[in-house]
Design a protein around this motif. Structure first.
Motif, PDB file in Angstrom:
ATOM      1  N   ASN A  21     -44.411 -38.728   6.049  1.00 37.13           N
ATOM      2  CA  ASN A  21     -45.349 -37.933   6.903  1.00 37.13           C
ATOM      3  C   ASN A  21     -45.627 -36.401   6.232  1.00 37.13           C
ATOM      4  N   GLU A  22     -44.626 -36.170   5.570  1.00 41.59           N
ATOM      5  CA  GLU A  22     -45.842 -34.493   4.814  1.00 41.59           C
ATOM      6  C   GLU A  22     -46.637 -34.813   3.847  1.00 41.59           C
ATOM      7  N   HIS A  23     -46.788 -35.708   3.495  1.00 36.04           N
ATOM      8  CA  HIS A  23     -48.428 -36.182   2.610  1.00 36.04           C
ATOM      9  C   HIS A  23     -49.097 -36.794   3.013  1.00 36.04           C
ATOM     10  N   GLY A  24     -49.402 -36.703   5.119  1.00 42.44           N
ATOM     11  CA  GLY A  24     -50.094 -36.984   6.007  1.00 42.44           C
ATOM     12  C   GLY A  24     -50.649 -38.567   6.165  1.00 42.44           C
ATOM     13  N   HIS A  25     -49.139 -39.316   5.862  1.00 40.06           N
ATOM     14  CA  HIS A  25     -49.634 -41.028   6.053  1.00 40.06           C
ATOM     15  C   HIS A  25     -48.760 -41.161   7.739  1.00 40.06           C
ATOM     16  N   GLU A  26     -48.967 -41.600   7.677  1.00 38.36           N
ATOM     17  CA  GLU A  26     -48.341 -42.615   9.248  1.00 38.36           C
ATOM     18  C   GLU A  26     -47.193 -43.588   8.898  1.00 38.36           C
ATOM     19  N   ALA A  27     -46.384 -42.647   8.318  1.00 40.03           N
ATOM     20  CA  ALA A  27     -44.716 -43.824   8.351  1.00 40.03           C
ATOM     21  C   ALA A  27     -44.547 -44.426   9.724  1.00 40.03           C
ATOM     22  N   VAL A  28     -43.836 -45.838   9.695  1.00 40.31           N
ATOM     23  CA  VAL A  28     -43.557 -46.058  11.199  1.00 40.31           C
ATOM     24  C   VAL A  28     -42.084 -46.903  10.397  1.00 40.31           C
ATOM     25  N   VAL A  29     -40.796 -46.421  11.352  1.00 47.09           N
ATOM     26  CA  VAL A  29     -39.737 -46.667  10.680  1.00 47.09           C
ATOM     27  C   VAL A  29     -39.835 -47.970  11.720  1.00 47.09           C
ATOM     28  N   ALA A  30     -39.177 -48.681  10.670  1.00 50.09           N
ATOM     29  CA  ALA A  30     -39.153 -50.091  11.513  1.00 50.09           C
ATOM     30  C   ALA A  30     -37.761 -50.547  11.213  1.00 50.09           C
ATOM     31  N   ALA A  31     -36.551 -50.662  12.204  1.00 43.12           N
ATOM     32  CA  ALA A  31     -35.449 -51.144  11.984  1.00 43.12           C
ATOM     33  C   ALA A  31     -34.890 -51.982  13.178  1.00 43.12           C
ATOM     34  N   PRO A  32     -34.060 -51.984  13.286  1.00 43.63           N
ATOM     35  CA  PRO A  32     -33.643 -52.934  14.680  1.00 43.63           C
ATOM     36  C   PRO A  32     -32.790 -51.320  15.956  1.00 43.63           C
ATOM     37  N   THR A  33     -33.092 -49.910  15.430  1.00 43.22           N
ATOM     38  CA  THR A  33     -32.828 -49.464  16.170  1.00 43.22           C
ATOM     39  C   THR A  33     -34.093 -48.854  17.469  1.00 43.22           C
ATOM     40  N   ALA A  51     -51.190 -51.814   9.926  1.00 42.68           N
ATOM     41  CA  ALA A  51     -50.760 -51.180   9.009  1.00 42.68           C
ATOM     42  C   ALA A  51     -51.232 -51.419   7.171  1.00 42.68           C
ATOM     43  N   SER A  52     -51.186 -50.464   6.395  1.00 44.83           N
ATOM     44  CA  SER A  52     -52.246 -50.789   4.668  1.00 44.83           C
ATOM     45  C   SER A  52     -50.788 -51.132   3.827  1.00 44.83           C
ATOM     46  N   VAL A  53     -49.559 -50.933   3.877  1.00 45.53           N
ATOM     47  CA  VAL A  53     -48.796 -50.959   3.003  1.00 45.53           C
ATOM     48  C   VAL A  53     -47.084 -51.191   4.407  1.00 45.53           C
ATOM     49  N   VAL A  54     -46.491 -52.069   3.223  1.00 47.85           N
ATOM     50  CA  VAL A  54     -45.420 -52.749   3.980  1.00 47.85           C
ATOM     51  C   VAL A  54     -43.668 -51.878   2.908  1.00 47.85           C
ATOM     52  N   VAL A  55     -43.201 -51.218   3.565  1.00 46.44           N
ATOM     53  CA  VAL A  55     -42.225 -51.070   2.182  1.00 46.44           C
ATOM     54  C   VAL A  55     -40.671 -50.892   2.841  1.00 46.44           C
ATOM     55  N   ASP A  56     -40.133 -52.075   1.673  1.00 45.43           N
ATOM     56  CA  ASP A  56     -39.175 -52.577   1.961  1.00 45.43           C
ATOM     57  C   ASP A  56     -38.359 -52.197   1.595  1.00 45.43           C
ATOM     58  N   VAL A  57     -37.390 -51.055   1.984  1.00 41.73           N
ATOM     59  CA  VAL A  57     -35.608 -50.941   1.316  1.00 41.73           C
ATOM     60  C   VAL A  57     -34.941 -50.943   2.386  1.00 41.73           C
ATOM     61  N   GLY A  89     -52.118 -54.826   2.903  1.00 42.94           N
ATOM     62  CA  GLY A  89     -52.600 -55.461   1.271  1.00 42.94           C
ATOM     63  C   GLY A  89     -51.710 -54.776  -0.138  1.00 42.94           C
ATOM     64  N   HIS A  90     -50.365 -54.939   0.398  1.00 41.21           N
ATOM     65  CA  HIS A  90     -49.528 -54.128  -0.765  1.00 41.21           C
ATOM     66  C   HIS A  90     -47.720 -53.982   0.215  1.00 41.21           C
ATOM     67  N   HIS A  91     -47.663 -54.862  -0.696  1.00 38.42           N
ATOM     68  CA  HIS A  91     -46.021 -54.801  -0.271  1.00 38.42           C
ATOM     69  C   HIS A  91     -44.887 -54.021  -1.267  1.00 38.42           C
ATOM     70  N   GLY A 170     -42.445 -43.550  -2.740  1.00 38.90           N
ATOM     71  CA  GLY A 170     -44.008 -43.135  -1.980  1.00 38.90           C
ATOM     72  C   GLY A 170     -44.926 -43.005  -3.096  1.00 38.90           C
ATOM     73  N   ARG A 171     -44.706 -43.053  -4.280  1.00 46.40           N
ATOM     74  CA  ARG A 171     -45.778 -43.044  -5.531  1.00 46.40           C
ATOM     75  C   ARG A 171     -46.074 -44.324  -5.160  1.00 46.40           C
ATOM     76  N   ALA A 172     -45.109 -45.359  -5.387  1.00 51.44           N
ATOM     77  CA  ALA A 172     -45.384 -46.770  -5.494  1.00 51.44           C
ATOM     78  C   ALA A 172     -46.620 -47.249  -4.412  1.00 51.44           C
ATOM     79  N   ALA A 173     -45.721 -46.926  -3.188  1.00 55.07           N
ATOM     80  CA  ALA A 173     -46.166 -47.188  -1.815  1.00 55.07           C
ATOM     81  C   ALA A 173     -47.835 -46.519  -1.574  1.00 55.07           C
ATOM     82  N   VAL A 174     -48.650 -45.380  -1.842  1.00 49.44           N
ATOM     83  CA  VAL A 174     -49.376 -44.562  -1.733  1.00 49.44           C
ATOM     84  C   VAL A 174     -50.277 -45.140  -3.342  1.00 49.44           C
ATOM     85  N   ASP A 175     -50.032 -45.286  -3.930  1.00 52.07           N
ATOM     86  CA  ASP A 175     -50.357 -46.319  -5.760  1.00 52.07           C
ATOM     87  C   ASP A 175     -50.877 -47.151  -5.594  1.00 52.07           C
ATOM     88  N   ALA A 176     -52.066 -48.443  -6.035  1.00 51.34           N
ATOM     89  CA  ALA A 176     -52.163 -49.219  -6.327  1.00 51.34           C
ATOM     90  C   ALA A 176     -51.309 -51.134  -6.798  1.00 51.34           C
TER      91      ALA A 176
END
Length: 248
Positions: A21-33, A51-57, A89-91, A170-176
Motif C-alpha cells: 500500500n505504501e508503494h501505491g498498490h492495492e493490497a487486498v487482505v484475504a483471510a477468514p476474518t 487481481a494481477s497478482v496473488v501472494v500466498d503467505v 497472471g502471477h502467483h 513484496g519485491r517478488a510480487a511486483v517484479d515479473a
C-alpha cells in the motif's frame, strides 16, 4: 496494481500489505476474518476479481502431519483454481530454505507438495524461500525442549527478520514471474545451538541447551548446510543482534 494477499493478517502478510500500500498498490487482505476461506473456497472468486497478482503467505493452524498436508494441498488447489478462473497472471508463495532437504518432516513434506502444485498449475509463479525468522527462535527452542533441556544439532543457520522477508516477498510480487525459486537470508550465520543458547540467556531463560548431532529439527535430521541458502541468495541487511536490541 491489485495484489491479493492470502494470509494477509499474519506476521508476514500484515507487513506485506502495509509495504504494498505504501508503494501505491492495492493490497487486498484475504483471510477468514475478511470473508475469504481458502479451505472451503468461500469468498475467493470475489476477492480475486481484477487481481494481477496473488501472494500466498498463509500457514496451517495445525502442524500435525495429516492436518498440515491437507491444509496446503486443499488451500493451494482452491487458490490456483480461482486464479485460473480470474485470469491472474502471477502467483507468489512464501516457503522455506531447505524444504527439499527436510522431507523427514511432515510440515516440510506439505510445503513441498504446495510448491509442486504451484509449479504444475500453468500459472506464472515465483516461490520465495526464506531462512528461519528471528521471531521464531523461541519456537525452535520450545519444539526441541524435553524437561529443562533443549537439544539441537550443532549445524549452521542464517536467520532473517520478518520485515526483510516481507520486503523480499513484496519485491517478488511486483517484479515479473521468475517461474522458479528465489532465496533470501539474513546477513549472519550462527551455529544453531549457540544461537538458541544466547537467545534464551538474553531472556533469562534457565533451560540448558545441549548440542546433539542427532537432534531433529521439526522431525527432520540435519546436515551442516541443510538450513543454509545457496550462493545466489539475496542477503538482507538486518542483523540478529540489532533486531534483538530493538525488541528490548
Amino acid at each position: 496494481m491489485k495484489v491479493v494477499v492470502i494470509g494477509g493478517t499474519g506476521l508476514i502478510g500484515s507487513k506485506l500489505v502495509g509495504k504494498l500500500n505504501e508503494h501505491g498498490h492495492e493490497a487486498v487482505v484475504a483471510a477468514p476474518t475478511t470473508g475469504v476461506n481458502t479451505l472451503t473456497g468461500e469468498g475467493l472468486a470475489e476477492a480475486l476479481k481484477g487481481a494481477s497478482v496473488v501472494v500466498d503467505v498463509s500457514n496451517s493452524p495445525s502442524f500435525a502431519d495429516d492436518a498440515v498436508m491437507d491444509f496446503f494441498r486443499t488451500s493451494t488447489t482452491n487458490v490456483l483454481e480461482a486464479e485460473a478462473e480470474a485470469g491472474v497472471g502471477h502467483h507468489v508463495a512464501l516457503s522455506v530454505v531447505g524444504t527439499e532437504r527436510l522431507q523427514e518432516s511432515g510440515y516440510f513434506r506439505a510445503k513441498q507438495a504446495q510448491e509442486e502444485l504451484i509449479k504444475a498449475s500453468g500459472i506464472p509463479y515465483s516461490i520465495v524461500h526464506a531462512t528461519q525468522f528471528f521471531e521464531f527462535v523461541k519456537a525452535i527452542a520450545d519444539a526441541a525442549t524435553e524437561g529443562d533441556t533443549v537439544r539441537l544439532a550443532p549445524v549452521k543457520i542464517q536467520p532473517i527478520g520478518s520485515d526483510d522477508v516481507a520486503a523480499a516477498v513484496g519485491r517478488a510480487a511486483v517484479d515479473a514471474p521468475v517461474n522458479g525459486v528465489v532465496e533470501v537470508a539474513g546477513p549472519d550465520a550462527f551455529q544453531l545451538d549457540e544461537l538458541i543458547r544466547a537467545a534464551l540467556a538474553a531472556k533469562n531463560d534457565s533451560r540448558t541447551v545441549v548440542a546433539d548431532e542427532h537432534a531433529p529439527y521439526w522431525g527432520a535430521k540435519l546436515q551442516e548446510a541443510t538450513l543454509l541458502p545457496g550462493p545466489d541468495a539475496h542477503i538482507a541487511e538486518t542483523k540478529f543482534a540489532d533486531w534483538r536490541a530493538q525488541q528490548q
